[in-house]
Scaffold this motif. Structure first.
Motif, short mmCIF file in Angstrom:
data_model
loop_
_atom_site.label_atom_id
_atom_site.label_comp_id
_atom_site.label_asym_id
_atom_site.label_seq_id
_atom_site.Cartn_x
_atom_site.Cartn_y
_atom_site.Cartn_z
N GLY A 156 -9.26 -5.55 -4.41
CA GLY A 156 -10.48 -4.90 -3.57
C GLY A 156 -11.58 -4.94 -4.31
O GLY A 156 -11.74 -5.41 -5.63
N ASP B 286 8.71 -0.62 10.14
CA ASP B 286 8.60 0.06 8.87
C ASP B 286 8.59 -1.09 7.86
O ASP B 286 9.22 -2.12 7.82
CB ASP B 286 10.01 0.80 8.55
N ARG C 11 -5.49 1.06 -4.10
CA ARG C 11 -5.87 1.92 -5.02
C ARG C 11 -4.69 3.08 -5.34
O ARG C 11 -4.39 3.48 -6.34
CB ARG C 11 -7.24 2.33 -4.85
N GLY D 235 0.90 -1.11 -0.06
CA GLY D 235 0.07 -0.18 -0.07
C GLY D 235 0.75 1.10 -0.19
O GLY D 235 2.02 1.16 -0.31
N ARG D 236 0.22 2.32 0.17
CA ARG D 236 0.94 3.64 0.22
C ARG D 236 2.05 3.77 1.17
O ARG D 236 3.10 4.42 0.92
CB ARG D 236 -0.10 4.65 0.44
N ASN E 47 2.98 -2.67 9.46
CA ASN E 47 2.29 -1.28 9.32
C ASN E 47 2.96 -0.46 10.79
O ASN E 47 3.01 -1.11 11.66
CB ASN E 47 0.75 -1.21 9.75
N LYS E 48 3.31 0.71 10.34
CA LYS E 48 4.03 1.38 11.55
C LYS E 48 2.73 1.82 12.59
O LYS E 48 3.16 1.84 13.91
CB LYS E 48 4.41 3.05 11.06
N LEU F 200 -4.52 -4.41 -8.57
CA LEU F 200 -5.44 -3.86 -7.73
C LEU F 200 -6.31 -4.91 -6.99
O LEU F 200 -6.94 -5.89 -7.67
CB LEU F 200 -6.49 -3.01 -8.66
N GLY G 218 -11.16 -4.13 -7.74
CA GLY G 218 -10.05 -4.88 -8.41
C GLY G 218 -10.37 -6.35 -8.31
O GLY G 218 -11.43 -6.95 -8.52
N ALA H 127 -8.68 -0.27 4.47
CA ALA H 127 -10.21 0.28 4.09
C ALA H 127 -10.91 -0.76 3.76
O ALA H 127 -10.41 -1.67 2.80
CB ALA H 127 -9.89 1.39 2.98
N ALA I 146 -4.17 0.37 12.95
CA ALA I 146 -4.60 0.26 11.41
C ALA I 146 -5.59 -1.04 11.46
O ALA I 146 -5.34 -2.12 12.18
CB ALA I 146 -3.54 0.02 10.57
N ILE J 160 -0.62 -1.08 4.41
CA ILE J 160 -2.11 -0.87 3.87
C ILE J 160 -2.70 -0.48 5.35
O ILE J 160 -2.62 -1.12 6.32
CB ILE J 160 -2.24 -2.19 3.37
N SER J 161 -3.55 0.37 5.30
CA SER J 161 -4.48 0.86 6.27
C SER J 161 -5.47 -0.33 6.47
O SER J 161 -5.82 -0.36 7.55
CB SER J 161 -5.05 2.31 6.20
C1 LIG Z 1 -15.58 3.53 -4.73
C2 LIG Z 1 -14.29 3.06 -4.16
C3 LIG Z 1 -13.54 1.92 -4.74
C4 LIG Z 1 -12.21 1.69 -3.79
N1 LIG Z 1 -11.75 0.46 -4.37
C5 LIG Z 1 -10.73 0.07 -3.92
C6 LIG Z 1 -10.05 -1.29 -4.25
O1 LIG Z 1 -10.45 -2.14 -5.03
N2 LIG Z 1 -8.95 -1.40 -3.73
C7 LIG Z 1 -8.33 -0.73 -2.77
O2 LIG Z 1 -7.23 -0.95 -2.42
N3 LIG Z 1 -8.93 0.62 -2.69
C8 LIG Z 1 -9.99 0.78 -2.95
N4 LIG Z 1 -10.24 2.11 -2.67
C9 LIG Z 1 -9.59 2.99 -2.03
C10 LIG Z 1 -9.85 2.62 -0.31
O3 LIG Z 1 -10.83 3.37 0.12
C11 LIG Z 1 -8.69 3.14 0.38
O4 LIG Z 1 -8.21 4.67 0.10
C12 LIG Z 1 -7.33 2.77 -0.05
O5 LIG Z 1 -7.23 1.13 0.04
C13 LIG Z 1 -6.30 2.73 0.77
O6 LIG Z 1 -4.95 2.37 0.26
P1 LIG Z 1 -3.67 2.15 1.42
O7 LIG Z 1 -3.75 1.32 2.60
O8 LIG Z 1 -2.28 1.96 0.53
O9 LIG Z 1 -3.35 3.80 1.77
P2 LIG Z 1 -3.49 4.56 3.14
O10 LIG Z 1 -5.00 4.38 3.52
O11 LIG Z 1 -2.94 5.99 2.92
O12 LIG Z 1 -2.78 3.59 4.25
C14 LIG Z 1 -1.41 3.56 4.29
C15 LIG Z 1 -1.01 2.79 5.68
O13 LIG Z 1 0.73 2.75 5.64
C16 LIG Z 1 0.88 2.91 6.89
N5 LIG Z 1 2.46 3.34 6.76
C17 LIG Z 1 2.82 4.57 6.22
N6 LIG Z 1 4.08 4.67 6.35
C18 LIG Z 1 4.56 3.67 6.69
C19 LIG Z 1 5.80 2.88 6.86
N7 LIG Z 1 6.93 3.35 6.46
N8 LIG Z 1 5.90 1.36 7.30
C20 LIG Z 1 4.74 0.74 7.53
N9 LIG Z 1 3.44 1.32 7.47
C21 LIG Z 1 3.31 2.60 6.72
C22 LIG Z 1 -0.11 3.97 7.49
O14 LIG Z 1 -0.07 3.69 8.87
C23 LIG Z 1 -1.52 3.60 6.76
O15 LIG Z 1 -2.03 2.50 7.50
C24 LIG Z 1 -11.55 2.26 -3.25
C25 LIG Z 1 -12.51 3.70 -2.68
C26 LIG Z 1 -13.75 3.88 -3.16
C27 LIG Z 1 -14.36 5.23 -2.74
#
Ligand SMILES: Cc1cc2nc3c(=O)[nH]c(=O)nc-3n(C[C@H](O)[C@H](O)[C@H](O)COP(=O)(O)OP(=O)(O)OC[C@H]3O[C@@H](n4cnc5c(N)ncnc54)[C@H](O)[C@@H]3O)c2cc1C
Ligand SMILES: Nc1ncnc2c1ncn2[C@@H]1O[C@H](COP(=O)(O)O)[C@@H](O)[C@H]1O
Lengths: 265, 332
Positions: free
Chosen positions: B260, B314, B245, B218-219, B296-297, B258, B263, B279, B301, B276-277
């Motif tokens: 989710g 990390d 995403r 994830g991000r 995750n840090k 992708l 995806g 969601a 989460a 990955i958080s």
């Molecule tokens: C209609 C709709 C459909 C969607 N469909 C999908 C889908 O199919 N798939 C999908 O994935 N999302 C989808 N989303 C988006 C979804 O809601 C989330 O925004 C997305 O999943 C968040 O991605 P993420 O966890 O990578 O990012 P974030 O929510 O930003 O989380 C990042 C995480 O990384 C952690 N982190 C940061 N730095 C570090 C580090 N150095 N080491 C360890 N951990 C760290 C943080 O604590 C955080 O928990 C959709 C949204 C909508 C509105």
């Protein structure tokens, strides 16, 4: 949360009807395979479902897609049937209605229970040959030919009619049902309802009581996770991960990993 | 013949080496038999199957029933299911376990039906309860629920077991087992299915939906360059890489990855989730993941809460740490 589960703790059964109202994707594929056979040769398609009254909608849908007839097997006493009795009840009906060279087409596995048991067990009940996981089905000179890919083997198999096939989830992409088709189908009242007595099931038949398996408990998988938290230096947590879960990891990888026992040996 | 406490395991050797589920079940059967008593037996049907018989003994079978005949050379559902039910009727084991390969999932229901007993499909755990009954744990409703099932009266108690559920016992060359070779019964019915061709076709490159191990990033991976390390890890683990995403939107990886709601759905035995958080749009596709390791840090989460193992650290560092560990541990 527990009250949200489609699970009746009093009777110990899954309330399948909550999940119902739409034809299961696996059965859609089986119906598609039947429709494609009918496009190449004369055939009469009877769509059968066993379920609560609202499963009738599935049969309307099947007829809108091209089935000639829809039959609903429904009775209080059939509720709670496991696969053993589901196949028994379905077989009762098929035995009554079908003689000679018929082909039973099932999905491989339903999305709610995923047992993949009803098809094979139905063939046992009917004492007819069965080919599962079919990717392609053809009937040539009254011989059923099936192509399938199972456990890394590609096979071509033949059997005579009567027989049963289950259609693989990756085959026979279902056709699209236009809205007017659905509307037309619902005008068609021609769905037969068959109950336990009409099937000739014993007077004391009770699917819930007679099923050989019993569900003791149902729970949500995330709710009961052990959730171990590892913290600290990266080297330490990684070592801990492999010490405690190395076997699970290596078995999923399909590779041997050295574990501590081996290192000491 | 009086019913005994024996636990039988169907010897499914067709893809042996790749698919070790029979060995995995044998290991569990050995465990269960210490609670119930009885002998752990494997059943091997086929032709020239000595190597498998030896292999099963080396992995925990105390007794092996063998029917070796040229007519059993290729897997036949009709013959094999008839023979299994014939053997069970003759020797009356308490329990019969079958690997949930496709063939296993086909033969088990037919044997159960012939024997008029119950069957639980695709178990992810087997235990013995206080009454000595086999408690069969299986996913239901597309993995959204888990059910615990028993077979109170009918025998044998039957279950198919998902590959990878139990670790196998180490190979023990010194293990001893009794081998019971039986002739092909004269009344085995004619096969109604005719095999026209059979050809070994290993499945093509695995897709993320089918992969046993999925590594999702994830991000929190931080950058495209750091995200790439997940591919190195995946190559080492025979895994596929998935993403959330924001990662796909930032073009760290292509859209195919992708995971989710928008995806792909995945059903790995192991999911490694990095940064990955959690969601709901992402986690909706993870309900069939069997074992989850999240890094995750932030220990709070959602992804960390739903993990079996939550590593607070990390994500990049842990990724590199695991790469290093596997390189050290892998024996080729
Ligand atoms: C209609 C709709 C459909 C969607 N469909 C999908 C889908 O199919 N798939 C999908 O994935 N999302 C989808 N989303 C988006 C979804 O809601 C989330 O925004 C997305 O999943 C968040 O991605 P993420 O966890 O990578 O990012 P974030 O929510 O930003 O989380 C990042 C995480 O990384 C952690 N982190 C940061 N730095 C570090 C580090 N150095 N080491 C360890 N951990 C760290 C943080 O604590 C955080 O928990 C959709 C949204 C909508 C509105
Ligand atoms: N109640 C039912 N009525 C009609 N067909 C069923 C029923 N349950 C299962 N089947 C058939 O058996 C297939 C496999 O179901 P299952 O064994 O539950 O995974 C389905 O795709 C259907 O074709």
């Amino acid at each position: 949360m527990v009250s949200e589960l489609p699970w009746d703790s009093r009777t110990g059964t899954l309330k399948r009807d909550l999940a119902q109202g739409m034809m299961d994707p696996a059965s859609r594929r089986a119906l598609e395979a039947a429709l494609q056979i009918k496009e190449t040769q004369p055939a009469y398609i009877c769509a059968i479902t066993m379920g609560p009254a609202m499963a009738r909608e599935i049969l309307h849908q099947a007829m809108a897609l091209g089935a000639d007839e829809g039959v609903l097997l429904s009775d209080r006493r059939m509720a709670g049937a496991d696969t053993f009795l589901t196949s028994h009840i379905l077989a009762r009906f098929i035995q009554k209605e079908c003689q000679g060279e018929y082909l039973v087409m099932c999905g491989t596995q339903t999305s709610d229970s995923e047992t993949a048991q009803v098809g094979p067990q139905l063939s046992e009940e009917l004492n007819i040959p069965a080919i599962t996981y079919a990717g392609h089905v053809e009937i040539k000179d009254r011989v059923v030919e099936v192509h399938r890919h199972v456990d890394e083997f590609f096979e071509i198999l033949n059997m005579d009619l009567p027989g049963l096939v289950t259609i693989d989830l990756s085959a026979y992409k279902p056709r699209y049902l236009a809205l007017e088709g659905v509307e037309k189908a619902f005008e068609n009242p021609d769905i037969r309802h068959i109950d336990a007595r009409q099937l000739g099931l014993d007077a004391d038949f009770n699917a819930l009581k007679d099923s050989p398996t019993r569900i003791m408990d149902v729970y949500s998988p995330t709710a009961q996770k052990e959730n171990r938290v590892l913290k600290g230096a990266v080297k330490k947590v990684v070592d801990q991960l492999f010490d405690d879960y190395g076997k699970v990891i290596s078995s999923a990888m399909g590779k041997d990993l050295k574990t501590h026992e081996h290192d000491e040996a | 013949m009086k019913r005994n406490k024996d636990i039988w395991v169907f010897g499914d050797y067709r893809n042996y080496f790749q698919n070790r589920v029979t060995l995995q079940i044998l290991a569990r059967a050995v465990d269960l038999s210490t609670q119930t008593g009885g002998t752990v037996c494997a059943v091997v049907l086929g032709h020239r199957v000595d190597t498998y018989v030896a292999e099963y003994i080396a992995h925990g079978a105390q007794k092996v029933y063998v029917i070796d005949d040229p007519t059993l050379r290729s897997y036949s559902i009709e013959r094999y299911s008839w023979l299994m039910s014939w053997l069970v009727t003759r020797y009356q084991p308490e329990t019969l376990l079958v690997g949930a390969t496709r063939f296993g999932q086909e033969i088990a229901p037919r044997v159960a039906k012939k024997l008029k007993t119950g069957l639980t499909a695709d178990c992810i755990d087997l235990e013995i309860n206080t009454k000595g009954l086999l408690v069969q744990t299986a996913p239901s409703f597309g993995g959204n629920l888990i059910a615990k099932i028993i077979t109170p009266v009918k025998r044998p108690q039957m279950a198919t077991v998902r590959p990878g559920t139990f670790p196998e016992l180490p190979h023990d060359d010194a293990a001893n087992g009794q081998v019971m070779v039986l002739p092909l019964p004269g009344d085995l019915p004619e096969d109604r299915i005719r095999l026209v061709t059979s050809e070994h076709r290993p499945s093509k490159k695995q897709k993320i939906e089918d992969a046993d191990i999925v590594i999702c990033g994830g991000r929190g991976m931080g950058s495209k360059g750091k995200f790439k390390k997940l591919f190195d890890l995946a190559a080492l683990m025979n895994a596929e890489v998935g993403a959330t995403r924001p990662v796909v939107y930032s073009e760290w990886v292509s859209h195919d990855a992708l995971v989710g709601q928008a995806g792909k759905n995945i059903k790995p035995k192991i999911l490694l989730s990095f940064g990955i958080s959690g969601a709901i749009q992402h986690t909706a596709a993870l309900s069939d993941a069997h074992f989850i390791v999240a890094v995750n840090k932030n220990p709070n989460a959602t992804m960390m809460k739903m993990a079996d193992v939550a590593i607070v650290a990390d994500a990049n560092q842990v990724c590199l740490g695991i790469i290093k560990a596997i390189k050290e541990k892998a024996r080729d």
